[in-house]
Design a protein around this motif. Structure first.
Motif, mmCIF file in Angstrom:
data_model
loop_
_atom_site.group_PDB
_atom_site.id
_atom_site.type_symbol
_atom_site.label_atom_id
_atom_site.label_comp_id
_atom_site.label_asym_id
_atom_site.label_seq_id
_atom_site.Cartn_x
_atom_site.Cartn_y
_atom_site.Cartn_z
ATOM 1 N N ASP A 228 -7.759 -6.460 -0.678
ATOM 2 C CA ASP A 228 -6.615 -6.240 -1.554
ATOM 3 C C ASP A 228 -7.068 -6.247 -3.011
ATOM 4 O OD1 ASP A 228 -4.203 -6.148 -2.866
ATOM 5 O OD2 ASP A 228 -3.418 -8.026 -2.032
ATOM 6 N N VAL A 230 -5.099 -6.154 -5.505
ATOM 7 C CA VAL A 230 -4.022 -6.831 -6.248
ATOM 8 C C VAL A 230 -3.547 -6.038 -7.469
ATOM 9 C CG1 VAL A 230 -4.624 -9.136 -5.424
ATOM 10 C CG2 VAL A 230 -5.679 -8.297 -7.511
ATOM 11 N N GLY A 231 -3.513 -4.723 -7.353
ATOM 12 C CA GLY A 231 -2.966 -3.873 -8.398
ATOM 13 C C GLY A 231 -3.845 -3.651 -9.605
ATOM 14 N N GLU A 256 6.366 -0.532 1.950
ATOM 15 C CA GLU A 256 5.516 -0.924 0.829
ATOM 16 C C GLU A 256 5.757 -2.350 0.356
ATOM 17 O OE1 GLU A 256 4.938 2.301 -2.293
ATOM 18 O OE2 GLU A 256 6.532 3.184 -1.061
ATOM 19 N N VAL A 259 1.628 -5.394 1.188
ATOM 20 C CA VAL A 259 0.363 -4.665 1.013
ATOM 21 C C VAL A 259 -0.334 -4.457 2.348
ATOM 22 C CG1 VAL A 259 -1.927 -4.774 -0.043
ATOM 23 C CG2 VAL A 259 0.071 -5.450 -1.361
ATOM 24 N N GLU A 262 -0.072 -0.793 3.927
ATOM 25 C CA GLU A 262 -1.019 0.233 3.503
ATOM 26 C C GLU A 262 -2.450 -0.140 3.897
ATOM 27 O OE1 GLU A 262 -1.599 -0.237 -1.188
ATOM 28 O OE2 GLU A 262 0.413 -0.791 -0.505
ATOM 29 N N VAL A 297 -7.691 -1.528 -1.030
ATOM 30 C CA VAL A 297 -6.382 -0.916 -1.216
ATOM 31 C C VAL A 297 -5.679 -1.559 -2.407
ATOM 32 C CG1 VAL A 297 -6.214 -0.417 1.258
ATOM 33 C CG2 VAL A 297 -5.190 -2.520 0.350
ATOM 34 N N ASN A 298 -4.521 -0.965 -2.768
ATOM 35 C CA ASN A 298 -3.672 -1.560 -3.804
ATOM 36 C C ASN A 298 -4.399 -1.652 -5.142
ATOM 37 O OD1 ASN A 298 -1.334 -2.757 -4.839
ATOM 38 N ND2 ASN A 298 -2.005 -4.827 -4.316
ATOM 39 N N THR A 300 -5.532 0.630 -8.962
ATOM 40 C CA THR A 300 -5.264 1.743 -9.860
ATOM 41 C C THR A 300 -6.588 2.280 -10.382
ATOM 42 O OG1 THR A 300 -5.013 0.242 -11.744
ATOM 43 C CG2 THR A 300 -3.009 0.872 -10.558
ATOM 44 N N GLY A 309 -1.977 4.894 -10.037
ATOM 45 C CA GLY A 309 -2.201 4.572 -8.632
ATOM 46 C C GLY A 309 -2.227 5.780 -7.746
ATOM 47 N N LEU A 326 -2.540 2.512 -5.282
ATOM 48 C CA LEU A 326 -1.308 1.879 -4.817
ATOM 49 C C LEU A 326 -0.105 2.807 -4.880
ATOM 50 C CD1 LEU A 326 0.257 1.274 -7.697
ATOM 51 C CD2 LEU A 326 -1.233 -0.710 -7.741
ATOM 52 N N PRO A 333 1.322 4.970 -1.569
ATOM 53 C CA PRO A 333 -0.073 4.524 -1.565
ATOM 54 C C PRO A 333 -0.950 5.555 -0.854
ATOM 55 C CG PRO A 333 1.361 2.672 -1.127
ATOM 56 C CD PRO A 333 2.245 3.899 -1.149
#
Length: 534
Positions: A228, A230-231, A256, A259, A262, A297-298, A300, A309, A326, A333
């Motif tokens: 993850d 985490v954005g 969505e 997380v 995805e 994943v997740n 940008t 994203g 994301l 995603p």
């Protein structure tokens, strides 16, 4: 991540993948490598070998009949020759032929007229964006042009107006400071980009049991794992993102809001791609070394307008990982199955032909990913995302008729308002985004597999599907087509292969697999002609 030796692999259902020992990297001292080097020395003219050339083994393929295909990188007086790579084909110690793009044994003088600082300045000026890091990687021989020249390789990292997030290999003429070529080693799903999964429904995935629960690690496929981001922007998290864990081995909720939804799309996509390559071609992982893929994943991606994203990317050596955006207001995603297969195929291409990401070779690189990403989608045979020749159609938030896509393989230009090329231009490609110059390769493959037949849901006439009026083009089926493409990519293509040379490579592959003059061989020739590659 270091796994405990007693970790138990937990497969929710039986998997197609089988445990297998890792393949060792090819050795320059292996019998096949030594034979190839000897043959290279004895057949210098065929390899355009200069007296001070040296070869290093990159890959070895041995056919069932004992034919050996040894892929080697070339250096000259210790300097890497960009575009000098070669594949030596032999049987029973007898030289058959060589695959290469280098057309001369001439080599430049090795005294530069400018210094590395000047080269860095020129590369930086050509970047046209925000530079985060820049530096010379030293001198090389650049041999992708009309004649080999001494050049500096400069690495530029940052955010470019044309490339987005970029890690550029830029080659600057060491005599006059001219930028000769440049390409991004971050290969993305789209030029501007844009468990209980988001796209595939409820699927079975392979995980690891740990104390107190489970983690998204697949020990049956080389320890591949899903993390993850985490954005955060990928450059800030790629080496710190944590493997995802769960208490009950039930991941996500098909939305969505978690997380994990995805993440399971990505985890499943990696497994499907691994199985596709292993079960169809005997390939044990992206680099054929038994090592799994790290997926994040997740995340940008940096861009001129700020973090976005709406993209996905394969990060090549030395990174070797997958990153999935994301999403944004346009995209979900970016974890659809064909995108996963596409991006990981960039890794296969890097490990084999090494197609440079510019000119014709760049288009072929992207095309290889579209082709194999599509074949992964067909291979997975998931009812929620059945196989088709549209790239990335699932990631659009608004796609009521299902016809919106990043690319169409059957008429590439119709998906992006004519940016992609349907037919190969007479002058070839120079300065064209590889996502658009991939068009003729995608178009060829569709015609080879399916023929001049409109795909379901569309109403093209046969004449609209070809460039030369040959409406009788007949497909040979996906199985034969993918075998021909994979063999051409891994055995015959090299880093600077052009579209006409790809035609030859696929004809060689068809000869190997089905015989010269076979229906498959003739279909390859006819399909290339139908996209103006002659």
């Amino acid at each position: 991540m270091q796994l405990n030796a007693n970790v138990i692999a937990v497969a929710i259902v039986a998997s197609l993948a089988l445990s297998a020992p890792a393949f060792a990297a090819p050795s320059d001292q292996s019998p096949a490598a030594l034979r190839a080097k000897g043959l290279a020395q004895n057949n210098a003219a065929a390899l355009q070998t200069a007296d001070a050339d040296n070869f290093t083994t990159k890959d070895i393929i041995v056919d069932r009949d004992g034919t050996e295909h040894v892929r080697m990188d070339r250096s000259y007086r210790g300097l890497q020759v960009i575009g000098g790579d070669v594949v030596v084909h032999s049987r029973n110690g007898q030289f058959k032929k060589a695959s290469l793009t280098l057309k001369t044994k001439d080599r430049p003088a090795l005294t530069p007229a400018i210094d590395a600082d000047r080269a860095v300045v020129e590369a930086g000026a050509a970047f046209k964006g925000q530079i985060n890091d820049i530096g010379s990687q030293g001198l090389v021989i650049y041999a992708r042009g009309a004649k080999p020249v001494l050049a500096y390789e400069v690495r530029v990292r940052g955010v470019s107006a044309t490339q987005g997030e970029a890690d550029m290999r830029t080659f600057v003429d060491a005599n006059n400071g001219k930028v000769l070529d440049s390409w991004n080693i971050i290969h993305t799903a789209a030029a501007t980009g844009v468990g209980q999964t988001l796209f595939l429904g409820d699927v079975s995935i392979t995980t690891d049991s740990i104390s107190g629960g489970y983690q998204l690690v697949d020990p049956t496929r080389g320890g591949g794992n899903t993390r993850d981001g985490v954005g955060k922007t990928i450059d800030r998290v790629y080496n710190t993102a944590k493997v995802m864990t769960d208490a009950d081995n039930n991941w996500g909720n098909n939305t969505e809001s978690l997380v994990a939804s995805e993440a399971t799309d990505a985890h499943f996509g990696v497994a499907a791609t691994w199985d596709f390559y292993k079960n169809n071609f005997g390939r044990n992982g992206i680099y054929n070394d038994g090592v799994g893929v790290k997926s994040i994943v997740n995340v940008t991606f940096s861009g001129q307008g700020g973090p976005s994203g709406g993209n996905a990317a394969w990060y090549g050596a030395p990174y070797k990982f997958m990153a999935y955006g994301l999403g944004n207001s346009t995209w979900y995603p970016v974890v659809s199955l064909d995108v996963a297969g596409h991006e990981m195929t960039h890794g296969v291409t890097e490990a084999t032909a090494g197609l440079s990401y510019s000119g014709d070779a760049g288009g072929l690189n992207e095309s290889a990913s579209d082709i194999m990403g599509t074949m992964v989608e067909y291979y997975a045979n998931n009812a929620a995302d059945p196989g088709d020749y549209l790239i990335g159609e699932k990631i659009y938030r608004s796609n009521p008729d299902g016809k919106k896509a990043l690319r169409y393989m059957f008429r590439p230009g119709d998906a992006d308002a004519g940016k992609s090329y349907n037919c190969y231009p007479a002058a070839g490609f120079a300065g064209v985004d590889p996502h658009y110059s991939s068009g003729p390769g995608n178009h060829f493959y569709y015609l080879l597999a399916e023929g001049a037949v409109s795909p379901a849901g569309f109403a093209y006439t046969p004449s609209q599907l070809v460039c030369n009026g040959d409406t009788g083009v007949t497909g040979i089926g996906r199985d034969a087509a993918q075998k021909i493409w994979y063999r051409a990519l891994t055995v015959y293509m090299t880093s600077s292969t052009t579209y006409p040379q790809a035609r030859t490579a696929t004809l060689n592959a068809a000869t190997d697999l089905y015989g010269s003059g076979s229906a498959q061989y003739n279909a390859v020739a006819r399909a290339w002609s139908a996209v103006s590659v002659n």
